[in-house]
Design a protein around this motif. Sequence first.
Motif, PDB file in Angstrom:
ATOM      1  N   PHE A 131       0.842  -1.190   0.000  1.00 35.24           N
ATOM      2  CA  PHE A 131       0.000   0.000   0.000  1.00 35.24           C
ATOM      3  C   PHE A 131       0.878   1.242   0.000  1.00 35.24           C
ATOM      4  O   PHE A 131       1.761   1.381   0.839  1.00 35.24           O
ATOM      5  CB  PHE A 131      -0.917   0.021   1.230  1.00 35.24           C
ATOM      6  N   ASP A 132       0.659   2.130  -0.953  1.00 32.39           N
ATOM      7  CA  ASP A 132       1.267   3.454  -1.032  1.00 32.39           C
ATOM      8  C   ASP A 132       2.728   3.467  -1.452  1.00 32.39           C
ATOM      9  O   ASP A 132       3.136   4.305  -2.243  1.00 32.39           O
ATOM     10  CB  ASP A 132       1.112   4.199   0.303  1.00 32.39           C
ATOM     11  N   VAL A 133       3.536   2.576  -0.934  1.00 37.92           N
ATOM     12  CA  VAL A 133       4.971   2.563  -1.234  1.00 37.92           C
ATOM     13  C   VAL A 133       5.315   1.356  -2.088  1.00 37.92           C
ATOM     14  O   VAL A 133       5.021   0.214  -1.709  1.00 37.92           O
ATOM     15  CB  VAL A 133       5.808   2.546   0.059  1.00 37.92           C
ATOM     16  N   LEU A 134       5.921   1.621  -3.245  1.00 36.56           N
ATOM     17  CA  LEU A 134       6.323   0.543  -4.147  1.00 36.56           C
ATOM     18  C   LEU A 134       7.819   0.303  -4.019  1.00 36.56           C
ATOM     19  O   LEU A 134       8.623   1.192  -4.290  1.00 36.56           O
ATOM     20  CB  LEU A 134       5.979   0.914  -5.590  1.00 36.56           C
ATOM     21  N   PRO A 135       8.222  -0.906  -3.618  1.00 35.07           N
ATOM     22  CA  PRO A 135       9.661  -1.197  -3.527  1.00 35.07           C
ATOM     23  C   PRO A 135      10.245  -1.385  -4.918  1.00 35.07           C
ATOM     24  O   PRO A 135       9.508  -1.475  -5.909  1.00 35.07           O
ATOM     25  CB  PRO A 135       9.683  -2.508  -2.742  1.00 35.07           C
ATOM     26  N   PRO A 136      11.568  -1.432  -5.041  1.00 32.61           N
ATOM     27  CA  PRO A 136      12.184  -1.693  -6.344  1.00 32.61           C
ATOM     28  C   PRO A 136      11.653  -2.986  -6.955  1.00 32.61           C
ATOM     29  O   PRO A 136      11.558  -4.011  -6.280  1.00 32.61           O
ATOM     30  CB  PRO A 136      13.674  -1.802  -6.009  1.00 32.61           C
ATOM     31  N   LYS A 266      -1.925  12.080  -3.523  1.00 33.13           N
ATOM     32  CA  LYS A 266      -0.668  12.485  -2.896  1.00 33.13           C
ATOM     33  C   LYS A 266      -0.010  13.597  -3.706  1.00 33.13           C
ATOM     34  O   LYS A 266      -0.119  13.642  -4.931  1.00 33.13           O
ATOM     35  CB  LYS A 266       0.288  11.299  -2.781  1.00 33.13           C
ATOM     36  N   ASN A 267       0.700  14.475  -3.008  1.00 36.28           N
ATOM     37  CA  ASN A 267       1.373  15.586  -3.696  1.00 36.28           C
ATOM     38  C   ASN A 267       2.498  15.101  -4.593  1.00 36.28           C
ATOM     39  O   ASN A 267       2.747  15.671  -5.653  1.00 36.28           O
ATOM     40  CB  ASN A 267       1.905  16.592  -2.674  1.00 36.28           C
ATOM     41  N   THR A 268       3.212  14.086  -4.167  1.00 46.87           N
ATOM     42  CA  THR A 268       4.287  13.514  -4.981  1.00 46.87           C
ATOM     43  C   THR A 268       4.207  11.989  -4.952  1.00 46.87           C
ATOM     44  O   THR A 268       3.865  11.401  -3.931  1.00 46.87           O
ATOM     45  CB  THR A 268       5.686  13.935  -4.491  1.00 46.87           C
ATOM     46  N   MET A 269       4.525  11.372  -6.071  1.00 45.21           N
ATOM     47  CA  MET A 269       4.557   9.912  -6.173  1.00 45.21           C
ATOM     48  C   MET A 269       6.013   9.495  -6.355  1.00 45.21           C
ATOM     49  O   MET A 269       6.708  10.045  -7.227  1.00 45.21           O
ATOM     50  CB  MET A 269       3.746   9.440  -7.376  1.00 45.21           C
ATOM     51  N   PHE A 270       6.456   8.526  -5.571  1.00 47.20           N
ATOM     52  CA  PHE A 270       7.851   8.104  -5.687  1.00 47.20           C
ATOM     53  C   PHE A 270       8.021   6.931  -6.642  1.00 47.20           C
ATOM     54  O   PHE A 270       9.140   6.602  -7.022  1.00 47.20           O
ATOM     55  CB  PHE A 270       8.424   7.749  -4.314  1.00 47.20           C
ATOM     56  N   HIS A 271       6.928   6.314  -7.042  1.00 46.01           N
ATOM     57  CA  HIS A 271       7.045   5.255  -8.043  1.00 46.01           C
ATOM     58  C   HIS A 271       6.961   5.872  -9.440  1.00 46.01           C
ATOM     59  O   HIS A 271       6.531   7.009  -9.606  1.00 46.01           O
ATOM     60  CB  HIS A 271       5.940   4.213  -7.855  1.00 46.01           C
ATOM     61  N   THR A 272       7.384   5.124 -10.435  1.00 46.07           N
ATOM     62  CA  THR A 272       7.406   5.616 -11.809  1.00 46.07           C
ATOM     63  C   THR A 272       6.410   4.842 -12.672  1.00 46.07           C
ATOM     64  O   THR A 272       5.965   3.744 -12.314  1.00 46.07           O
ATOM     65  CB  THR A 272       8.804   5.461 -12.423  1.00 46.07           C
TER      66      THR A 272
END
Length: 320
Positions: A131-136, A266-272
Amino acid sequence: EHDGATELLVIGPADASTVVYLQAGFPDDQTAFVGLARKLAQDDDCLVGLGCMPEFDNTTGTMLRPGGDSFDQIALCFSQSVATLRAESTDSSSTLVIGMHDWGVVPGCMFARRACKAGNRALCPAKVICFDVLPPVAPPTGGSSTPLSSFKGVPMYTVFVHLVYRAAFASVFALSRISTFLGTILLGLVHVCLFIIFSRCLNPTSALDAERGMGPSVRKPQLVANCCYPYFQMFKEGLFGGALLTELGLPPLERMPLLFIYGKEKNTMFHTQAALALIDAAEGSAQFGLEGAAHWCYKQKEDECVRLVRAFLNDNAKKL
């Protein structure tokens, strides 16, 4: 890994055909996933265990490890929680699924990689939910995933925002080791700066996460300051080495299918988009971005998350 590090809450029938372990993130205790867990246990024949990062459920204000746990220690605690949940199950053929949010993703990845490498069938997850955070995510062509690969393709502004955000909370923990009072004061300043004054440019989350009942389950400033230790450990292991640099990343998706759910607000997404495309291309894996949801997407869109998780458990996520 050390007595009293965290407690495990268990919901559902012991003879369930699916065992699901859910690990909360920052700053949450086990209760963060209660709503989702109850519905899975009641309607989907699941035995659900609820865990959190070590000491995130410590309400005394005094940490058992004053310097915080290393990511290796956190992963060991994760493993012990899963083993304890497995022992509660009376169905030896039940399927194991792990789900994680935020910082819970890191020890979850380490646990999954270690269990697969050890060939432990009882503890090797059949599926993973993030949820929310995608690992490599490793490409299907035999490539590998590393912590640094998660930065590939991420806009520099996004990287800057996340580094500022994480450095701020790391500083809170570092200062709280010197003085609890000064640590909580700095936490207040961080909150004002990141979430109020500069919320539009330095806050990676969303205003939705500040709504009552839709945000963190740990709110007392002193306890939140203690919960900041993973941010401190991130910089420490990034500089001096540790499990974070060598074990962050899921096993290949063809071996362990992944369901990734995130909030689009979310304001920024860290996944691509490239990472999402890898998930879409992998058989059995799926990814979904939810409208009207942000960091705590599983609270903000609980029924929708239950629907997606249910489909994933039944191998129908690709059809949604």
